[in-house]
Design a protein around this motif. Structure first.
Motif, PDB file in Angstrom:
ATOM      1  N   LYS A  31      38.129  37.981  36.541  1.00 46.57           N
ATOM      2  CA  LYS A  31      39.085  39.045  36.825  1.00 46.57           C
ATOM      3  C   LYS A  31      39.953  39.299  35.593  1.00 46.57           C
ATOM      4  O   LYS A  31      40.404  38.361  34.926  1.00 46.57           O
ATOM      5  N   PHE A  32      40.223  40.602  35.328  1.00 43.98           N
ATOM      6  CA  PHE A  32      40.923  40.975  34.095  1.00 43.98           C
ATOM      7  C   PHE A  32      41.956  42.068  34.390  1.00 43.98           C
ATOM      8  O   PHE A  32      41.707  42.973  35.185  1.00 43.98           O
ATOM      9  N   SER A  33      43.093  41.957  33.727  1.00 46.95           N
ATOM     10  CA  SER A  33      44.139  42.975  33.861  1.00 46.95           C
ATOM     11  C   SER A  33      43.797  44.189  33.010  1.00 46.95           C
ATOM     12  O   SER A  33      42.885  44.147  32.173  1.00 46.95           O
ATOM     13  N   THR A  34      44.550  45.256  33.206  1.00 47.79           N
ATOM     14  CA  THR A  34      44.337  46.473  32.418  1.00 47.79           C
ATOM     15  C   THR A  34      44.503  46.196  30.931  1.00 47.79           C
ATOM     16  O   THR A  34      43.717  46.675  30.095  1.00 47.79           O
ATOM     17  N   ASP A  35      45.519  45.420  30.580  1.00 47.05           N
ATOM     18  CA  ASP A  35      45.739  45.091  29.166  1.00 47.05           C
ATOM     19  C   ASP A  35      44.585  44.275  28.606  1.00 47.05           C
ATOM     20  O   ASP A  35      44.175  44.479  27.451  1.00 47.05           O
ATOM     21  N   GLN A  36      44.057  43.359  29.383  1.00 46.67           N
ATOM     22  CA  GLN A  36      42.945  42.548  28.915  1.00 46.67           C
ATOM     23  C   GLN A  36      41.677  43.367  28.741  1.00 46.67           C
ATOM     24  O   GLN A  36      40.903  43.144  27.812  1.00 46.67           O
ATOM     25  N   TYR A  54      41.661  31.759  52.844  1.00 45.41           N
ATOM     26  CA  TYR A  54      41.255  32.601  51.728  1.00 45.41           C
ATOM     27  C   TYR A  54      42.085  32.295  50.494  1.00 45.41           C
ATOM     28  O   TYR A  54      43.060  31.548  50.547  1.00 45.41           O
ATOM     29  N   GLY A  55      41.671  32.874  49.372  1.00 44.99           N
ATOM     30  CA  GLY A  55      42.298  32.545  48.109  1.00 44.99           C
ATOM     31  C   GLY A  55      43.171  33.641  47.538  1.00 44.99           C
ATOM     32  O   GLY A  55      42.955  34.829  47.801  1.00 44.99           O
ATOM     33  N   THR A  56      44.140  33.235  46.758  1.00 46.06           N
ATOM     34  CA  THR A  56      44.974  34.155  45.990  1.00 46.06           C
ATOM     35  C   THR A  56      45.015  33.655  44.549  1.00 46.06           C
ATOM     36  O   THR A  56      45.035  32.451  44.299  1.00 46.06           O
ATOM     37  N   GLU A  57      45.036  34.570  43.613  1.00 42.47           N
ATOM     38  CA  GLU A  57      45.102  34.195  42.205  1.00 42.47           C
ATOM     39  C   GLU A  57      45.537  35.391  41.372  1.00 42.47           C
ATOM     40  O   GLU A  57      45.611  36.518  41.871  1.00 42.47           O
ATOM     41  N   THR A  58      45.829  35.139  40.111  1.00 44.54           N
ATOM     42  CA  THR A  58      46.214  36.196  39.192  1.00 44.54           C
ATOM     43  C   THR A  58      45.386  36.067  37.918  1.00 44.54           C
ATOM     44  O   THR A  58      44.790  35.026  37.651  1.00 44.54           O
ATOM     45  N   THR A  59      45.358  37.144  37.132  1.00 43.85           N
ATOM     46  CA  THR A  59      44.652  37.099  35.861  1.00 43.85           C
ATOM     47  C   THR A  59      45.358  36.129  34.917  1.00 43.85           C
ATOM     48  O   THR A  59      46.503  35.729  35.143  1.00 43.85           O
ATOM     49  N   THR A  60      44.664  35.727  33.857  1.00 40.85           N
ATOM     50  CA  THR A  60      45.203  34.700  32.973  1.00 40.85           C
ATOM     51  C   THR A  60      46.501  35.119  32.288  1.00 40.85           C
ATOM     52  O   THR A  60      47.287  34.270  31.869  1.00 40.85           O
ATOM     53  N   ASP A  61      46.732  36.441  32.181  1.00 42.36           N
ATOM     54  CA  ASP A  61      47.992  36.899  31.577  1.00 42.36           C
ATOM     55  C   ASP A  61      49.083  37.113  32.622  1.00 42.36           C
ATOM     56  O   ASP A  61      50.199  37.514  32.282  1.00 42.36           O
ATOM     57  N   ARG A  94      49.412  39.401  34.827  1.00 45.07           N
ATOM     58  CA  ARG A  94      49.814  40.791  35.036  1.00 45.07           C
ATOM     59  C   ARG A  94      49.089  41.495  36.182  1.00 45.07           C
ATOM     60  O   ARG A  94      49.401  42.633  36.499  1.00 45.07           O
ATOM     61  N   ARG A  95      48.118  40.836  36.768  1.00 41.46           N
ATOM     62  CA  ARG A  95      47.399  41.444  37.889  1.00 41.46           C
ATOM     63  C   ARG A  95      47.183  40.401  38.966  1.00 41.46           C
ATOM     64  O   ARG A  95      46.589  39.358  38.727  1.00 41.46           O
ATOM     65  N   LYS A  96      47.679  40.664  40.167  1.00 36.76           N
ATOM     66  CA  LYS A  96      47.442  39.792  41.309  1.00 36.76           C
ATOM     67  C   LYS A  96      46.139  40.208  41.969  1.00 36.76           C
ATOM     68  O   LYS A  96      45.918  41.390  42.234  1.00 36.76           O
TER      69      LYS A  96
END
Length: 333
Positions: free
Chosen positions: A123-128, A181-188, A190-192
């Motif tokens: 998973k990747f944010s817009t910036d990534q 179920y799981g929850t996580e965010t991108t490595t930066d 900026r995105r849930k």
């Protein structure tokens, strides 16, 4: 490099001849059932396969590619799902004689020299995404829907698979169904990331008019996360604990099993469990996990093929969604 019989023999602790005869289903071979099972498990984990090179191939200048994995290398070892995707990419790349660089935890600063394409896994944010685009226009995303942003995306059909699990429980007269179920965010950060399995579960249960939000528990996608979520369910629900649980991945499901066993709650007699991904882990817990089998290796293969097509000539983005299969084991009745 592709997995060889020698690799399997070393990992399984048997001879090369034994591996060859077992994988070729030689019934005359005198070898125990446990050894046969171990050899097949190792072969599956190492994604051993004989993939034939296509007779015709598109003309392309694609020579050097990077696999950008959003997980760290240590985290990938704990979640075999993404490892299986990566191995599928690497195997397909070898048959096309592509030079592959592996990058973990989205650390693209490790890339040196020019590359011709990137397969981004996770998973990747817009910036990534923008940062990856500075490396090359030949981008393919696996397990992240970037189709609306103009990129090829290889995905799993969550809606149908979750619906099939709910239908199965319903046929077993299990109508009180819980969810972990799981929850996580991108490595930066900026995105849930919303778990698509949770969204599909809610839709399927609402269609039966039986959705109960108090039966849903969120955590991270780890063994410990599943353990803590099931402990919370047991402590808060008591005698109203659902008779079935759908759990978002195998590591979480193994943690949930541990919590149920500690509470002396029998599986599947009191609680049935259906997991997701069907990694090798699902077969090495007790009871063995029923699980939704995801075509992880095919996801990797498809990503390489899409990248080659994109590098050969301009075209519109493609969104490829792969089907799944329900695998039934001892954690369900």
């Amino acid at each position: 490099m592709a997995t060889t019989l020698k690799d399997i023999a070393q990992a399984a602790g048997v001879s090369l001849t034994t591996v060859s005869r077992v994988l070729n289903y030689d019934q005359s071979l005198s070898v125990g059932a446990a050894t046969r099972k171990r050899i097949f498990a190792v072969a599956e984990e190492l994604n051993y396969a004989k993939i034939r090179r296509p007779k015709t191939e598109p003309k392309t200048r694609l020579r050097k590619i990077a696999i950008v994995q959003w997980y760290s290398e240590a985290r990938e070892q704990d979640d075999l799902y993404y490892m299986a995707v990566r191995l599928g990419i690497e195997q397909r790349s070898q048959y096309y004689e592509l030079e592959v660089t592996r990058i973990f935890q989205n650390n693209i600063n490790q890339l040196t020299g020019d590359i011709d394409g990137v397969i981004a896994v996770g998973k990747f944010s817009t910036d990534q995404v923008r940062e990856l685009q500075t490396l090359t226009d030949n981008l393919v995303f696996v397990d992240d829907d970037q189709f609306s942003a103009g990129f090829d995306s290889v995905l799993t059909d969550f809606d149908q698979s979750v619906q099939q699990v709910i239908d199965f429980f319903w046929q077993q007269d299990l109508h009180d169904i819980g969810l972990i179920y799981g929850t996580e965010t991108t490595t930066d950060g900026r995105r849930k990331i919303s778990d698509p399995r949770q969204q599909a579960f809610v839709a399927a249960m609402m269609a039966h008019q039986t959705y109960r939000p108090e039966f849903s528990f969120a955590s991270d996608f780890t063994n410990q996360g599943g353990y803590q979520a099931m402990k919370q369910a047991i402590n808060t629900l008591g005698d109203t604990l659902p008779h079935a649980f759908f759990i978002a991945n195998d590591p979480m499901a193994t943690g949930a099993l541990k919590a149920l066993q500690e509470a002396q709650i029998n599986v599947p007699e009191r609680v049935s469990i259906f997991s997701f991904n069907d990694t090798a882990l699902a077969k090495y817990v007790y009871p063995e996990l029923s699980s939704v089998r995801v075509a992880t290796r095919l996801m990797g293969i498809t990503a390489v093929d899409l990248l080659r097509e994109r590098a050969s000539k301009p075209r519109v983005p493609q969104r490829v969604e792969l089907g799944t299969e329900l695998i039934f084991r001892a954690s369900t009745k």
